[in-house]
Motif scaffolding. Structure first.
Motif, PDB file in Angstrom:
ATOM      1  N   ILE A  51      -0.667 -32.830  40.488  1.00  0.00           N
ATOM      2  CA  ILE A  51      -0.158 -31.459  40.410  1.00  0.00           C
ATOM      3  C   ILE A  51       0.823 -31.255  41.551  1.00  0.00           C
ATOM      4  O   ILE A  51       0.522 -31.565  42.707  1.00  0.00           O
ATOM      5  CB  ILE A  51      -1.293 -30.424  40.488  1.00  0.00           C
ATOM      6  CG1 ILE A  51      -2.274 -30.615  39.322  1.00  0.00           C
ATOM      7  CG2 ILE A  51      -0.722 -28.998  40.457  1.00  0.00           C
ATOM      8  CD1 ILE A  51      -3.488 -29.722  39.384  1.00  0.00           C
ATOM      9  N   PHE A  52       2.020 -30.751  41.211  1.00  0.00           N
ATOM     10  CA  PHE A  52       3.072 -30.509  42.190  1.00  0.00           C
ATOM     11  C   PHE A  52       3.449 -29.037  42.198  1.00  0.00           C
ATOM     12  O   PHE A  52       3.434 -28.373  41.160  1.00  0.00           O
ATOM     13  CB  PHE A  52       4.332 -31.324  41.855  1.00  0.00           C
ATOM     14  CG  PHE A  52       4.138 -32.808  41.900  1.00  0.00           C
ATOM     15  CD1 PHE A  52       4.256 -33.504  43.093  1.00  0.00           C
ATOM     16  CD2 PHE A  52       3.838 -33.517  40.753  1.00  0.00           C
ATOM     17  CE1 PHE A  52       4.078 -34.872  43.133  1.00  0.00           C
ATOM     18  CE2 PHE A  52       3.667 -34.890  40.771  1.00  0.00           C
ATOM     19  CZ  PHE A  52       3.786 -35.575  41.980  1.00  0.00           C
ATOM     20  N   GLU A  53       3.820 -28.559  43.374  1.00  0.00           N
ATOM     21  CA  GLU A  53       4.381 -27.214  43.488  1.00  0.00           C
ATOM     22  C   GLU A  53       5.901 -27.313  43.464  1.00  0.00           C
ATOM     23  O   GLU A  53       6.502 -28.088  44.217  1.00  0.00           O
ATOM     24  CB  GLU A  53       3.928 -26.535  44.779  1.00  0.00           C
ATOM     25  CG  GLU A  53       4.445 -25.109  44.907  1.00  0.00           C
ATOM     26  CD  GLU A  53       3.920 -24.396  46.141  1.00  0.00           C
ATOM     27  OE1 GLU A  53       4.341 -23.253  46.385  1.00  0.00           O
ATOM     28  OE2 GLU A  53       3.088 -24.990  46.860  1.00  0.00           O
ATOM     29  N   LEU A  54       6.517 -26.523  42.606  1.00  0.00           N
ATOM     30  CA  LEU A  54       7.960 -26.558  42.404  1.00  0.00           C
ATOM     31  C   LEU A  54       8.626 -25.443  43.190  1.00  0.00           C
ATOM     32  O   LEU A  54       8.156 -24.302  43.198  1.00  0.00           O
ATOM     33  CB  LEU A  54       8.266 -26.397  40.918  1.00  0.00           C
ATOM     34  CG  LEU A  54       9.710 -26.545  40.454  1.00  0.00           C
ATOM     35  CD1 LEU A  54      10.189 -27.977  40.633  1.00  0.00           C
ATOM     36  CD2 LEU A  54       9.817 -26.136  38.985  1.00  0.00           C
ATOM     37  N   SER A  55       9.725 -25.750  43.871  1.00  0.00           N
ATOM     38  CA  SER A  55      10.476 -24.737  44.614  1.00  0.00           C
ATOM     39  C   SER A  55      11.967 -25.013  44.465  1.00  0.00           C
ATOM     40  O   SER A  55      12.379 -26.096  44.042  1.00  0.00           O
ATOM     41  CB  SER A  55      10.079 -24.730  46.093  1.00  0.00           C
ATOM     42  OG  SER A  55      10.325 -25.998  46.681  1.00  0.00           O
ATOM     43  N   HIS A  56      12.756 -24.000  44.805  1.00  0.00           N
ATOM     44  CA  HIS A  56      14.210 -24.099  44.685  1.00  0.00           C
ATOM     45  C   HIS A  56      14.842 -23.512  45.939  1.00  0.00           C
ATOM     46  O   HIS A  56      14.482 -22.412  46.361  1.00  0.00           O
ATOM     47  CB  HIS A  56      14.676 -23.338  43.437  1.00  0.00           C
ATOM     48  CG  HIS A  56      16.082 -23.633  43.032  1.00  0.00           C
ATOM     49  ND1 HIS A  56      17.159 -22.949  43.546  1.00  0.00           N
ATOM     50  CD2 HIS A  56      16.588 -24.546  42.171  1.00  0.00           C
ATOM     51  CE1 HIS A  56      18.270 -23.427  43.001  1.00  0.00           C
ATOM     52  NE2 HIS A  56      17.960 -24.397  42.167  1.00  0.00           N
ATOM     53  N   ASP A  57      15.767 -24.240  46.547  1.00  0.00           N
ATOM     54  CA  ASP A  57      16.350 -23.790  47.817  1.00  0.00           C
ATOM     55  C   ASP A  57      17.696 -23.088  47.642  1.00  0.00           C
ATOM     56  O   ASP A  57      18.422 -22.883  48.608  1.00  0.00           O
ATOM     57  CB  ASP A  57      16.509 -24.973  48.784  1.00  0.00           C
ATOM     58  CG  ASP A  57      17.534 -25.994  48.301  1.00  0.00           C
ATOM     59  OD1 ASP A  57      18.083 -25.823  47.189  1.00  0.00           O
ATOM     60  OD2 ASP A  57      17.793 -26.975  49.034  1.00  0.00           O
ATOM     61  N   GLY A  58      18.026 -22.721  46.392  1.00  0.00           N
ATOM     62  CA  GLY A  58      19.309 -22.101  46.110  1.00  0.00           C
ATOM     63  C   GLY A  58      20.336 -23.082  45.594  1.00  0.00           C
ATOM     64  O   GLY A  58      21.336 -22.688  44.986  1.00  0.00           O
ATOM     65  N   LYS A  59      20.066 -24.385  45.791  1.00  0.00           N
ATOM     66  CA  LYS A  59      20.982 -25.417  45.302  1.00  0.00           C
ATOM     67  C   LYS A  59      20.292 -26.414  44.381  1.00  0.00           C
ATOM     68  O   LYS A  59      20.864 -26.851  43.390  1.00  0.00           O
ATOM     69  CB  LYS A  59      21.613 -26.166  46.482  1.00  0.00           C
ATOM     70  CG  LYS A  59      22.517 -25.307  47.350  1.00  0.00           C
ATOM     71  CD  LYS A  59      23.133 -26.138  48.472  1.00  0.00           C
ATOM     72  CE  LYS A  59      24.058 -25.287  49.328  1.00  0.00           C
ATOM     73  NZ  LYS A  59      24.674 -26.081  50.437  1.00  0.00           N
ATOM     74  N   LYS A  60      19.070 -26.791  44.704  1.00  0.00           N
ATOM     75  CA  LYS A  60      18.377 -27.778  43.883  1.00  0.00           C
ATOM     76  C   LYS A  60      16.866 -27.565  43.955  1.00  0.00           C
ATOM     77  O   LYS A  60      16.362 -26.818  44.803  1.00  0.00           O
ATOM     78  CB  LYS A  60      18.726 -29.195  44.317  1.00  0.00           C
ATOM     79  CG  LYS A  60      18.298 -29.543  45.727  1.00  0.00           C
ATOM     80  CD  LYS A  60      18.757 -30.945  46.129  1.00  0.00           C
ATOM     81  CE  LYS A  60      18.166 -32.010  45.234  1.00  0.00           C
ATOM     82  NZ  LYS A  60      18.509 -33.376  45.637  1.00  0.00           N
ATOM     83  N   PHE A  61      16.161 -28.237  43.063  1.00  0.00           N
ATOM     84  CA  PHE A  61      14.705 -28.141  42.988  1.00  0.00           C
ATOM     85  C   PHE A  61      14.058 -29.201  43.874  1.00  0.00           C
ATOM     86  O   PHE A  61      14.602 -30.293  44.081  1.00  0.00           O
ATOM     87  CB  PHE A  61      14.229 -28.357  41.543  1.00  0.00           C
ATOM     88  CG  PHE A  61      14.467 -27.188  40.643  1.00  0.00           C
ATOM     89  CD1 PHE A  61      13.579 -26.125  40.599  1.00  0.00           C
ATOM     90  CD2 PHE A  61      15.567 -27.158  39.812  1.00  0.00           C
ATOM     91  CE1 PHE A  61      13.787 -25.054  39.759  1.00  0.00           C
ATOM     92  CE2 PHE A  61      15.791 -26.094  38.962  1.00  0.00           C
ATOM     93  CZ  PHE A  61      14.901 -25.029  38.938  1.00  0.00           C
ATOM     94  N   TYR A  62      12.864 -28.850  44.365  1.00  0.00           N
ATOM     95  CA  TYR A  62      12.028 -29.771  45.113  1.00  0.00           C
ATOM     96  C   TYR A  62      10.587 -29.637  44.621  1.00  0.00           C
ATOM     97  O   TYR A  62      10.202 -28.591  44.078  1.00  0.00           O
ATOM     98  CB  TYR A  62      12.058 -29.472  46.619  1.00  0.00           C
ATOM     99  CG  TYR A  62      13.404 -29.679  47.261  1.00  0.00           C
ATOM    100  CD1 TYR A  62      13.772 -30.928  47.756  1.00  0.00           C
ATOM    101  CD2 TYR A  62      14.304 -28.630  47.376  1.00  0.00           C
ATOM    102  CE1 TYR A  62      15.013 -31.124  48.362  1.00  0.00           C
ATOM    103  CE2 TYR A  62      15.546 -28.816  47.963  1.00  0.00           C
ATOM    104  CZ  TYR A  62      15.890 -30.062  48.446  1.00  0.00           C
ATOM    105  OH  TYR A  62      17.112 -30.258  49.026  1.00  0.00           O
TER     106      TYR A  62
END
Length: 426
Positions: A51-62
């Motif tokens: 299970i991963f937590e998805l985030s976005h920094d305004g330019k790309k996903f992590y």
């Protein structure tokens, strides 16, 4: 005239897992669950879930790993996440060998307290490759900062045998009705078994296929249920009565033989109706024929539209609002996104994976502007493969001219044409 699809040769790799991936689900709007494994043989390859937590920094996903659950010798070939009818509990139903294993998904927060210091955290796991991350915390009032992170626990609840093929029993497909009250399973014995969910009490056994089941799905509207199998049949059922409605047939080109690979229902935008999407691949002597993404209207039992491919197809997903379709291919590992109502291709990622795509899942729509979670892309889809990679593919907002502006331009063009003709005496 059709608009050319937006193309990319390479897209973002979110994670590399240390086992082949076969199933993909959105656990929450921000958490991605993948499953797979190397099987029961002593290969040293693990089986289980990540299970991963998805985030976005305004330019790309992590992504950042939050939970790992191993399943011992049992590879996870398919799974589905569903909530209880009252919405208070989340369950994970997974096909593991001949059984369907039910897990209770429990979430909790982990709090870490910092006191105005700089901390360097290094992930030493070989599951996915990221450099060490430096976290800086500050507190002018000399108070402790508290950071909370959501964790998950997969707790086994119950297990039932769902396939009874004497030689190699295998639960190939698990699907849960959108209401969260009904589950269907299919395996290598060709039988479809219906269960109460989440109690897993048996309800009925549906017999229509002579070979192993390839896919199943429930509709949100209309009480439809679809089953496809390696005998070439696609059978539409009444999911409440458990009775067969019709068998979906079509005129296959040049008398060739096709098998259905995947099936998914979607909602018709703005209506309480459903559309059915299926992937059809040629077999035998017909392998040089095109493969198809088909759009069916189940009420009429006819194909409305088709999109063709020059290679076999392996994965299918429909976004929760019914606006977009994603398709993965077998040989090139490519991913494409289509507009659902017209089957117009708007995004193509060639060679997204080095091997065939095993799963696709759209990020949920979270507001009326149809923004995807943590992003302002028009659509974003996750993909997995037996190459152990989790990737994400985003569709930028397409440039279009407003209707009023198009009409104004047309009127202006006609007016200028009239003036020009008058000037030259026509």
């Amino acid at each position: 005239m059709k608009m050319a699809p937006y193309r990319r040769n390479k897209d973002d790799i979110l994670a590399r897992i240390n086992f082949p991936l076969f199933s993909l689900q959105m656990l929450t709007n921000r958490h991605v669950l993948v499953a797979g494994g190397g099987g029961s043989s002593k290969t040293g390859v693990d089986n289980g879930f990540e299970i991963f937590e998805l985030s976005h920094d305004g330019k790309k996903f992590y992504v950042e790993e939050v939970t790992r659950h191993e399943t011992g010798p049992n590879v996870v070939m398919n799974c589905v996440v569903s909530s209880s009818p009252n919405g208070r509990h989340t369950y994970l139903a997974a096909g593991q060998e001949s059984h369907c294993q039910l897990y209770s998904v429990n979430s909790y927060f982990i709090s870490s307290q910092k006191n105005g210091i700089t901390e360097t955290v290094e992930d030493k796991s070989e599951l996915w490759r990221r450099k060490s991350v430096t976290k800086v915390t500050s507190d002018n009032n000399n108070k402790e900062n508290v950071t909370k992170r959501l964790k998950f626990e997969l707790k086994p609840v119950d297990s039932v045998q769902t396939d009874f093929n004497g030689s190699e029993p295998l639960c190939r497909v698990v699907r849960v009705h959108p209401s969260g009250t009904l589950m269907a399973t299919g395996g290598t014995d060709g039988d479809i078994r219906m269960w109460k969910f989440p109690t897993l009490e048996p309800i009925a056994k549906l017999k229509a296929h002579s070979k192993e089941i390839d896919d199943l799905d429930f509709s949100k509207y209309g009480n439809y249920f679809i089953s496809i199998a390696k005998d070439g049949l696609a059978v539409l059922w009444d999911s409440i009565k458990g009775t067969e409605i019709r068998r979906l047939t079509w005129n296959q080109p040049q008398g060739s033989k096709y098998l259905y690979k995947r099936c998914r229902f979607g909602v018709v935008d703005g209506e309480h109706k459903c559309a059915l999407y299926m992937l059809a691949n040629p077999t035998g002597q017909a392998k040089k024929q095109m493969s198809y993404l088909q759009q069916w209207y189940p009420e009429e039992g006819i194909i409305k539209r088709c999109a063709d491919f020059d290679e076999s197809l392996s994965a299918l997903a429909v976004r929760d609002d019914g606006r977009f379709i994603a398709v993965g291919t077998m040989f090139s590992g490519s991913v494409s996104i289509f507009i659902a109502f017209s089957l117009q291709k708007v995004l193509n990622i060639s060679n997204a994976h080095s091997m065939f795509v095993t799963g696709l899942e759209f990020l949920p729509v979270v507001d009326q502007q149809n923004y995807t979670v943590n992003s302002v892309a028009e659509a974003a889809v996750l993909s997995i493969s037996v190459d152990n990679q989790v990737c994400i593919h985003t569709l930028p907002y397409r440039k279009s001219i407003p209707l009023w502006l198009a009409i104004l331009i047309m009127i202006f063009t006609m007016f200028m044409t009239f003036l020009f003709c008058s000037y030259i005496g026509l």
